[in-house]
Write a protein that holds these residues in place. Structure first.
Motif, PDB file in Angstrom:
ATOM      1  N   ASP A  74       0.827  -1.209   0.000  1.00 51.63           N
ATOM      2  CA  ASP A  74       0.000   0.000   0.000  1.00 51.63           C
ATOM      3  C   ASP A  74       0.861   1.258   0.000  1.00 51.63           C
ATOM      4  N   MET A  75       1.894   1.254   0.830  1.00 52.61           N
ATOM      5  CA  MET A  75       2.761   2.432   0.906  1.00 52.61           C
ATOM      6  C   MET A  75       3.548   2.616  -0.386  1.00 52.61           C
ATOM      7  N   LEU A  76       3.982   1.515  -0.956  1.00 59.78           N
ATOM      8  CA  LEU A  76       4.720   1.593  -2.217  1.00 59.78           C
ATOM      9  C   LEU A  76       3.830   2.113  -3.330  1.00 59.78           C
ATOM     10  N   ARG A  77       2.617   1.611  -3.391  1.00 62.89           N
ATOM     11  CA  ARG A  77       1.683   2.057  -4.421  1.00 62.89           C
ATOM     12  C   ARG A  77       1.384   3.551  -4.249  1.00 62.89           C
ATOM     13  N   ASN A  78       1.202   3.991  -3.010  1.00 57.97           N
ATOM     14  CA  ASN A  78       0.948   5.409  -2.760  1.00 57.97           C
ATOM     15  C   ASN A  78       2.129   6.265  -3.198  1.00 57.97           C
TER      16      ASN A  78
ATOM     17  N   MET B 108       4.250   5.659  -5.596  1.00 60.18           N
ATOM     18  CA  MET B 108       4.312   5.750  -7.054  1.00 60.18           C
ATOM     19  C   MET B 108       3.169   6.592  -7.615  1.00 60.18           C
ATOM     20  N   MET B 109       2.019   6.547  -6.960  1.00 58.48           N
ATOM     21  CA  MET B 109       0.904   7.359  -7.432  1.00 58.48           C
ATOM     22  C   MET B 109       1.150   8.847  -7.155  1.00 58.48           C
ATOM     23  N   MET B 110       1.824   9.144  -6.058  1.00 58.68           N
ATOM     24  CA  MET B 110       2.091  10.542  -5.714  1.00 58.68           C
ATOM     25  C   MET B 110       3.213  11.135  -6.555  1.00 58.68           C
ATOM     26  N   THR B 111       4.217  10.322  -6.868  1.00 55.10           N
ATOM     27  CA  THR B 111       5.369  10.833  -7.606  1.00 55.10           C
ATOM     28  C   THR B 111       5.291  10.569  -9.102  1.00 55.10           C
ATOM     29  N   LEU B 112       4.426   9.617  -9.490  1.00 56.24           N
ATOM     30  CA  LEU B 112       4.321   9.177 -10.888  1.00 56.24           C
ATOM     31  C   LEU B 112       5.659   8.667 -11.408  1.00 56.24           C
ATOM     32  N   LYS B 113       6.438   8.093 -10.496  1.00 56.22           N
ATOM     33  CA  LYS B 113       7.735   7.528 -10.855  1.00 56.22           C
ATOM     34  C   LYS B 113       7.904   6.181 -10.163  1.00 56.22           C
ATOM     35  N   PRO B 114       8.761   5.306 -10.713  1.00 49.35           N
ATOM     36  CA  PRO B 114       9.066   4.058 -10.017  1.00 49.35           C
ATOM     37  C   PRO B 114       9.724   4.357  -8.673  1.00 49.35           C
ATOM     38  N   ALA B 115       9.349   3.628  -7.647  1.00 45.46           N
ATOM     39  CA  ALA B 115       9.971   3.815  -6.339  1.00 45.46           C
ATOM     40  C   ALA B 115      11.400   3.287  -6.372  1.00 45.46           C
ATOM     41  N   SER B 116      12.294   4.004  -5.735  1.00 44.44           N
ATOM     42  CA  SER B 116      13.710   3.612  -5.701  1.00 44.44           C
ATOM     43  C   SER B 116      13.937   2.515  -4.677  1.00 44.44           C
ATOM     44  N   ASP B 117      15.094   1.866  -4.766  1.00 45.24           N
ATOM     45  CA  ASP B 117      15.460   0.855  -3.771  1.00 45.24           C
ATOM     46  C   ASP B 117      15.589   1.471  -2.388  1.00 45.24           C
ATOM     47  N   THR B 118      15.980   2.743  -2.318  1.00 40.89           N
ATOM     48  CA  THR B 118      16.085   3.432  -1.031  1.00 40.89           C
ATOM     49  C   THR B 118      14.718   3.560  -0.377  1.00 40.89           C
ATOM     50  N   VAL B 119      13.721   3.936  -1.161  1.00 45.06           N
ATOM     51  CA  VAL B 119      12.360   4.044  -0.634  1.00 45.06           C
ATOM     52  C   VAL B 119      11.860   2.678  -0.177  1.00 45.06           C
ATOM     53  N   ILE B 120      12.127   1.658  -0.976  1.00 48.92           N
ATOM     54  CA  ILE B 120      11.710   0.303  -0.610  1.00 48.92           C
ATOM     55  C   ILE B 120      12.350  -0.113   0.707  1.00 48.92           C
TER      56      ILE B 120
END
Length: 200
Positions: A162-166, A168-180
């Motif tokens: 859920d947090m990952l999807r949010n 990507m939806m907020m940034t419109l970019k793939p989430a980085s490994d750092t965010v993960i």
């Protein structure tokens, strides 16, 4: 775009062809240009055939997205420890959902107005496997002694995705490994009481 040659297809083969055509139309042209005529032309069939299965384009769009998720199912990582399993799972989500996330957050605005619904409601219709995948990952962690064998609230089970999807939806970019890593290490693992097994 060149219409595909009409073939005599029935049943599941015809339905799959229509759903693929609808998905490709969504991705390339957005929901605003998703018409039964456009999908019929692309799938090499007729509008009445589509209407018999889906009475409106909103239901067709949901079916197309659900079909896309079905044919590209998530893998269940098994690295030997919970932390790396969850990281791999989220990396897989990024790889599979980057385009889907953009579609839902931007190109489906007209869909949400038309159906008086929200991204959260759409999610419940098209995304059903992530929580079960996470449950498998957690069950393995219990057997390895990394977390206690006790009930985990569904909201916590689905929290990483859920947090990952949010994100990507907020940034419109793939989430980085750092965010993960932040989602997994700073939020999820403490909530499930993760403890790394001692080295053998």
């Amino acid at each position: 775009m060149i219409a595909r040659k009409t073939e005599r297809r029935r049943g599941e083969a015809l339905e799959a062809a229509i759903l693929v055509a609808a998905w490709e139309t969504l991705i390339e042209q957005g929901y605003g240009n998703l018409t039964m005529e456009a999908v019929a032309r692309r799938a090499g069939t007729s509008r009445p055939v589509i209407y018999r299965r889906w009475p409106n384009r909103a239901e067709l769009a949901v079916a197309a997205m659900r079909h896309q998720m079905k044919v590209t199912p998530p893998t269940i990582p098994d690295t030997g420890n919970l932390r790396d399993d969850v990281v791999r799972l989220l990396q897989d989500v990024v790889a599979r959902r980057t385009r889907m996330g953009t579609l839902i957050s931007v190109e489906l605005s007209e869909f949400f107005r038309e159906t008086n619904s929200s991204p959260a409601e759409l999610k419940t219709q098209i995304v059903s496997r992530d929580q079960r995948v996470m449950e498998v990952v957690l069950d393995r962690a219990i057997k390895r002694g990394e977390i206690d064998d006790q009930p985990i609230k569904p909201r916590i089970v689905s929290l990483p995705v859920d947090m990952l999807r949010n994100e990507m939806m907020m940034t419109l970019k793939p989430a980085s490994d750092t965010v993960i890593a932040e989602i997994v290490d700073d939020l999820f693992l403490p909530l499930v009481g993760y403890r790394r097994p001692p080295a053998k």
